[in-house]
Motif scaffolding. Structure first.
Motif, PDB file in Angstrom:
ATOM      1  N   ILE A 123     -24.669   5.552   0.790  1.00  0.00           N
ATOM      2  CA  ILE A 123     -24.828   4.452  -0.101  1.00  0.00           C
ATOM      3  C   ILE A 123     -26.084   4.101  -0.202  1.00  0.00           C
ATOM      4  O   ILE A 123     -26.606   3.510  -1.202  1.00  0.00           O
ATOM      5  N   GLN A 124     -26.881   4.103   0.853  1.00  0.00           N
ATOM      6  CA  GLN A 124     -28.721   3.889   0.664  1.00  0.00           C
ATOM      7  C   GLN A 124     -29.103   4.639  -0.168  1.00  0.00           C
ATOM      8  O   GLN A 124     -30.161   4.140  -1.114  1.00  0.00           O
ATOM      9  N   GLN A 125     -28.750   5.978  -0.387  1.00  0.00           N
ATOM     10  CA  GLN A 125     -29.404   7.043  -1.347  1.00  0.00           C
ATOM     11  C   GLN A 125     -28.955   6.817  -2.802  1.00  0.00           C
ATOM     12  O   GLN A 125     -29.576   7.033  -3.691  1.00  0.00           O
ATOM     13  N   MET A 126     -27.689   5.780  -3.205  1.00  0.00           N
ATOM     14  CA  MET A 126     -27.193   5.800  -4.574  1.00  0.00           C
ATOM     15  C   MET A 126     -27.695   4.497  -5.252  1.00  0.00           C
ATOM     16  O   MET A 126     -27.231   4.369  -6.358  1.00  0.00           O
ATOM     17  N   PHE A 127     -28.511   3.620  -4.490  1.00  0.00           N
ATOM     18  CA  PHE A 127     -28.528   2.081  -5.090  1.00  0.00           C
ATOM     19  C   PHE A 127     -30.189   2.178  -5.120  1.00  0.00           C
ATOM     20  O   PHE A 127     -30.859   2.412  -4.087  1.00  0.00           O
ATOM     21  N   GLY A 128     -30.723   1.698  -6.028  1.00  0.00           N
ATOM     22  CA  GLY A 128     -32.293   1.272  -6.174  1.00  0.00           C
ATOM     23  C   GLY A 128     -32.471   0.005  -5.373  1.00  0.00           C
ATOM     24  O   GLY A 128     -33.674  -0.144  -5.075  1.00  0.00           O
ATOM     25  N   ASN A 129     -31.455  -0.950  -5.467  1.00  0.00           N
ATOM     26  CA  ASN A 129     -31.677  -2.343  -4.637  1.00  0.00           C
ATOM     27  C   ASN A 129     -30.542  -2.633  -3.685  1.00  0.00           C
ATOM     28  O   ASN A 129     -29.536  -2.828  -4.465  1.00  0.00           O
TER      29      ASN A 129
ATOM     30  N   LYS B 187     -10.397   4.741 -13.318  1.00  0.00           N
ATOM     31  CA  LYS B 187     -11.731   5.106 -13.771  1.00  0.00           C
ATOM     32  C   LYS B 187     -12.459   3.517 -13.112  1.00  0.00           C
ATOM     33  O   LYS B 187     -12.286   2.535 -13.696  1.00  0.00           O
ATOM     34  N   ILE B 188     -13.372   3.854 -12.297  1.00  0.00           N
ATOM     35  CA  ILE B 188     -14.016   2.534 -11.540  1.00  0.00           C
ATOM     36  C   ILE B 188     -15.526   2.536 -12.366  1.00  0.00           C
ATOM     37  O   ILE B 188     -16.222   3.552 -12.323  1.00  0.00           O
ATOM     38  N   GLN B 189     -15.775   1.303 -12.890  1.00  0.00           N
ATOM     39  CA  GLN B 189     -17.065   1.092 -13.773  1.00  0.00           C
ATOM     40  C   GLN B 189     -17.432  -0.218 -13.434  1.00  0.00           C
ATOM     41  O   GLN B 189     -16.975  -1.096 -13.204  1.00  0.00           O
ATOM     42  N   PHE B 190     -19.061   0.007 -12.965  1.00  0.00           N
ATOM     43  CA  PHE B 190     -19.522  -1.229 -12.369  1.00  0.00           C
ATOM     44  C   PHE B 190     -21.153  -1.035 -12.739  1.00  0.00           C
ATOM     45  O   PHE B 190     -21.461   0.176 -12.808  1.00  0.00           O
ATOM     46  N   ASN B 191     -21.628  -1.950 -12.531  1.00  0.00           N
ATOM     47  CA  ASN B 191     -23.431  -2.041 -12.487  1.00  0.00           C
ATOM     48  C   ASN B 191     -23.844  -2.660 -11.005  1.00  0.00           C
ATOM     49  O   ASN B 191     -24.821  -2.509 -10.719  1.00  0.00           O
TER      50      ASN B 191
ATOM     51  N   GLY C 195     -13.937   8.791 -10.894  1.00  0.00           N
ATOM     52  CA  GLY C 195     -12.630   9.426 -10.342  1.00  0.00           C
ATOM     53  C   GLY C 195     -12.486   9.763  -9.040  1.00  0.00           C
ATOM     54  O   GLY C 195     -11.267  10.487  -8.988  1.00  0.00           O
ATOM     55  N   ILE C 196     -12.717   9.057  -8.250  1.00  0.00           N
ATOM     56  CA  ILE C 196     -12.527   9.095  -6.740  1.00  0.00           C
ATOM     57  C   ILE C 196     -10.961   8.661  -6.693  1.00  0.00           C
ATOM     58  O   ILE C 196     -10.383   9.413  -5.753  1.00  0.00           O
ATOM     59  N   ALA C 197     -10.639   7.609  -7.134  1.00  0.00           N
ATOM     60  CA  ALA C 197      -9.222   7.236  -6.903  1.00  0.00           C
ATOM     61  C   ALA C 197      -8.309   8.209  -7.283  1.00  0.00           C
ATOM     62  O   ALA C 197      -7.250   8.398  -6.763  1.00  0.00           O
ATOM     63  N   LYS C 198      -8.457   8.843  -8.630  1.00  0.00           N
ATOM     64  CA  LYS C 198      -7.610   9.841  -8.966  1.00  0.00           C
ATOM     65  C   LYS C 198      -7.651  11.029  -7.987  1.00  0.00           C
ATOM     66  O   LYS C 198      -6.309  11.795  -7.587  1.00  0.00           O
ATOM     67  N   ARG C 199      -8.741  11.387  -7.505  1.00  0.00           N
ATOM     68  CA  ARG C 199      -8.796  12.517  -6.415  1.00  0.00           C
ATOM     69  C   ARG C 199      -7.922  12.344  -5.074  1.00  0.00           C
ATOM     70  O   ARG C 199      -7.220  12.898  -4.566  1.00  0.00           O
TER      71      ARG C 199
ATOM     72  N   PRO D  16     -26.856   7.384 -11.786  1.00  0.00           N
ATOM     73  CA  PRO D  16     -25.580   7.729 -12.619  1.00  0.00           C
ATOM     74  C   PRO D  16     -24.819   8.822 -11.910  1.00  0.00           C
ATOM     75  O   PRO D  16     -23.465   9.030 -12.305  1.00  0.00           O
ATOM     76  N   GLU D  17     -25.178   9.496 -10.950  1.00  0.00           N
ATOM     77  CA  GLU D  17     -24.380  10.442 -10.298  1.00  0.00           C
ATOM     78  C   GLU D  17     -23.473   9.743  -9.479  1.00  0.00           C
ATOM     79  O   GLU D  17     -22.174  10.239  -9.229  1.00  0.00           O
ATOM     80  N   PHE D  18     -23.704   8.700  -8.821  1.00  0.00           N
ATOM     81  CA  PHE D  18     -22.841   7.912  -7.979  1.00  0.00           C
ATOM     82  C   PHE D  18     -21.745   7.207  -8.972  1.00  0.00           C
ATOM     83  O   PHE D  18     -20.603   7.291  -8.472  1.00  0.00           O
ATOM     84  N   LEU D  19     -22.072   6.728 -10.047  1.00  0.00           N
ATOM     85  CA  LEU D  19     -21.055   6.098 -11.064  1.00  0.00           C
ATOM     86  C   LEU D  19     -20.145   7.190 -11.500  1.00  0.00           C
ATOM     87  O   LEU D  19     -18.939   7.027 -11.609  1.00  0.00           O
TER      88      LEU D  19
END
Length: 527
Positions: free
Chosen positions: A475-481, A458-462, A516-520, A508-511
């Protein structure tokens, strides 16, 4: 008559033997010196950064290589460090050791001084072997193990002592832990033995002991492969679909002529000696084994350079064959052949040995194209460039590491506590990790090669530091800054144009997707 003025017949062999050893030692020292004086002219190669990373995660297997490449480096780092010079010391030493084994193999074939000089010179000035003994990669281990296999096989055929079967089995097991391609050589040489009357050597019980010893040595890696879904087959399938798919038989044979073109006459003489010469009849199994090896590689559409490991032994056989022929009135053949090899190889040496700086190498590459070196400037993208791809892969990594450090330093302490660094390939990951150690940068996350196995479930980050050659719309669409922290501007580097971004305020949808991307991806390897 004083003893100092007389050499008795009993003394002559000892003196000759001493001179032979001095000759071999001198040639090996020259080979070593070539690499020690030049191996820091360029930075790490991208693959060296991967193997450095592997040495931080010791295991019984990896995605694309067996475990030994990491084990060697992990053992050496506490002793000599992990600078460019230190990492490249071992390939240089293995290259010098290869010269010693070539000299010993020449003697097993019945060759003397001229044969040793011819065979060793062919190896020392070969651009192909200069390159492999410059960089820390599995291939320099592999080539020495193939040469040792040939030496032990000749010892077996000369002595008919079954003890060499045990040595060969142990060597092949050890070599398997470095590069799986040893199975091709083993299959070829075993086929060669079966095609000759010397097949009776395999009936000895030591053959069984050798097989058991070899299997025991490789069993930890086999168990690791099984536990991890046999990534070796996934890697091989990737090669089949990409690199192997374009291999043509005509190109395969053409490259055999070109890889060591400077010594073409010598190694062809060696192959003829093993296959056809009356004086080489004892070694026919090796000649047949080489032919069988070629057949195996053609069948699997292996790349032409997979055969490189057999050429040092062919140089040795060729040296012995030429020396046997060039006696009395034909003695001039020895120095003539040596001169031709040196003169034809000298302009090609900079393509294998980083003796020239970047600008000087560009000029030399342009000047030498009349010799047919233009293809050395063609990269995997099919385009022509100013430098050979391997050299371009040894430029820009420190700059990328500094870009990663600069991006990390822009983060607040709170942001660093919940930040990850993502890179698109293992070269970028290795550069940022290696050069970022003084600033305590974390190990980057990547889905490239073995980095995939080190990604947490599980990858967790801010905060997300993103390293790639472009910023995709996803990537552009998934971050506010999103802030551009820097980019690599070095036209000679293969990574030229790579960009480093600081991405904040993830949606939130990107987080949820990233968690779970690594597991997939790992699960996909099992299918």
């Amino acid at each position: 008559m004083s003893n100092s003025a007389t050499i008795t017949p009993k003394q002559e062999p000892a003196v000759a033997n001493q001179n032979t050893w001095l000759l071999i030692a001198g040639l090996a020292a020259f080979k070593l010196l070539l690499h020690l004086l030049t191996n820091t002219n360029y930075e790490f190669h991208r693959d060296e950064l991967l193997y450095w990373a592997l040495s931080n995660h010791l295991d019984w297997g990896y995605f694309s290589v067996p475990p030994a490449i990491a084990g060697w480096l992990a053992a050496l780092r506490p002793l000599i460090g992990d600078s460019v010079f230190a990492v490249r010391l071992l390939p240089a030493l293995f290259g010098a050791a290869s010269v010693v084994i070539i000299g010993l193999l020449v003697r097993e074939f019945g060759g003397k001084a001229w044969a040793i000089v011819l065979a060793s010179a062919a190896f020392i000035v070969s651009p192909a072997f200069l390159r492999t003994n410059t960089m820390y990669q599995p291939v320099f281990f592999n080539q020495l193990y193939w040469l040792l296999s040939m030496f032990l096989m000749v010892k077996l055929l000369n002595s008919r002592s079954p003890k060499y079967l045990i040595f060969i089995g142990l060597l092949w097991g050890w070599a398997f832990l470095n590069k799986y391609s040893i199975v091709f050589l083993a299959a070829g040489l075993l086929a060669g033995l079966l095609l000759t009357p010397q097949r009776n050597l395999l009936r000895h019980r030591n053959s069984i002991f050798a097989a058991i010893a070899g299997l025991l040595m490789i069993s930890p890696n086999i168990f690791w492969q099984h536990a991890n879904g046999w990534p070796v087959f996934a890697h091989f399938q990737m090669l089949q679909e990409s690199q192997f798919a374009n291999v043509q038989i005509s190109e395969f044979f053409l490259m055999q002529l070109l890889m060591n073109a400077h010594a073409l006459l010598l190694w062809l003489a060696g192959l003829g000696f093993l296959l056809f010469a009356k004086s080489g009849k004892k070694y026919r199994a090796i000649g047949f084994g080489i032919v069988a090896l070629f057949a195996i590689l053609i069948a699997i559409k292996g790349k032409a350079y997979y055969t490189l490991g057999i050429y040092p032994a062919l140089f040795a056989a060729g040296g012995a064959a030429v020396e046997q022929f060039a006696t009395q009135k034909w003695r001039w053949v020895n120095p003539l052949l040596l001169g031709l090899m040196l003169l034809s190889a000298l302009p090609l040496v900079p393509f294998g040995l980083p003796v020239l700086g970047q600008n000087a190498m560009i000029k030399h590459a342009k000047w030498s194209q009349f010799m047919g070196t233009a293809e050395a400037l063609r990269w995997e993208d099919g385009k022509m460039h100013d430098l050979p791809q391997d050299y371009a892969d040894m430029i820009g990594w420190r700059e990328i590491g500094n870009l990663g450090i600069a991006a990390w330093q822009k983060l607040t302490p709170a942001e660093r506590d919940s930040a990850i660094i993502y890179t698109e390939n293992y070269g970028q990951a290795g550069a940022i990790w290696y050069y970022g150690r003084p600033e305590n940068l974390p190990q980057p996350i990547s889905f490239s090669d073995n980095y995939l196995f080190w990604v947490p479930e599980k990858i967790q980050f801010n905060t997300f530091i993103y390293v790639n050659d472009e910023l995709g719309e996803d990537i552009q669409q998934m971050f506010g800054n999103i802030e551009l922290a820097g980019s690599l501007d070095n036209p000679l580097a293969r990574e030229n144009g790579v960009q480093v971004y600081i991405c904040r305020d993830p949606k939130p949808e990107f987080l949820e997707y990233a968690a779970g991307i690594a597991k997939r991806i790992k699960q996909s390897l099992h299918h």
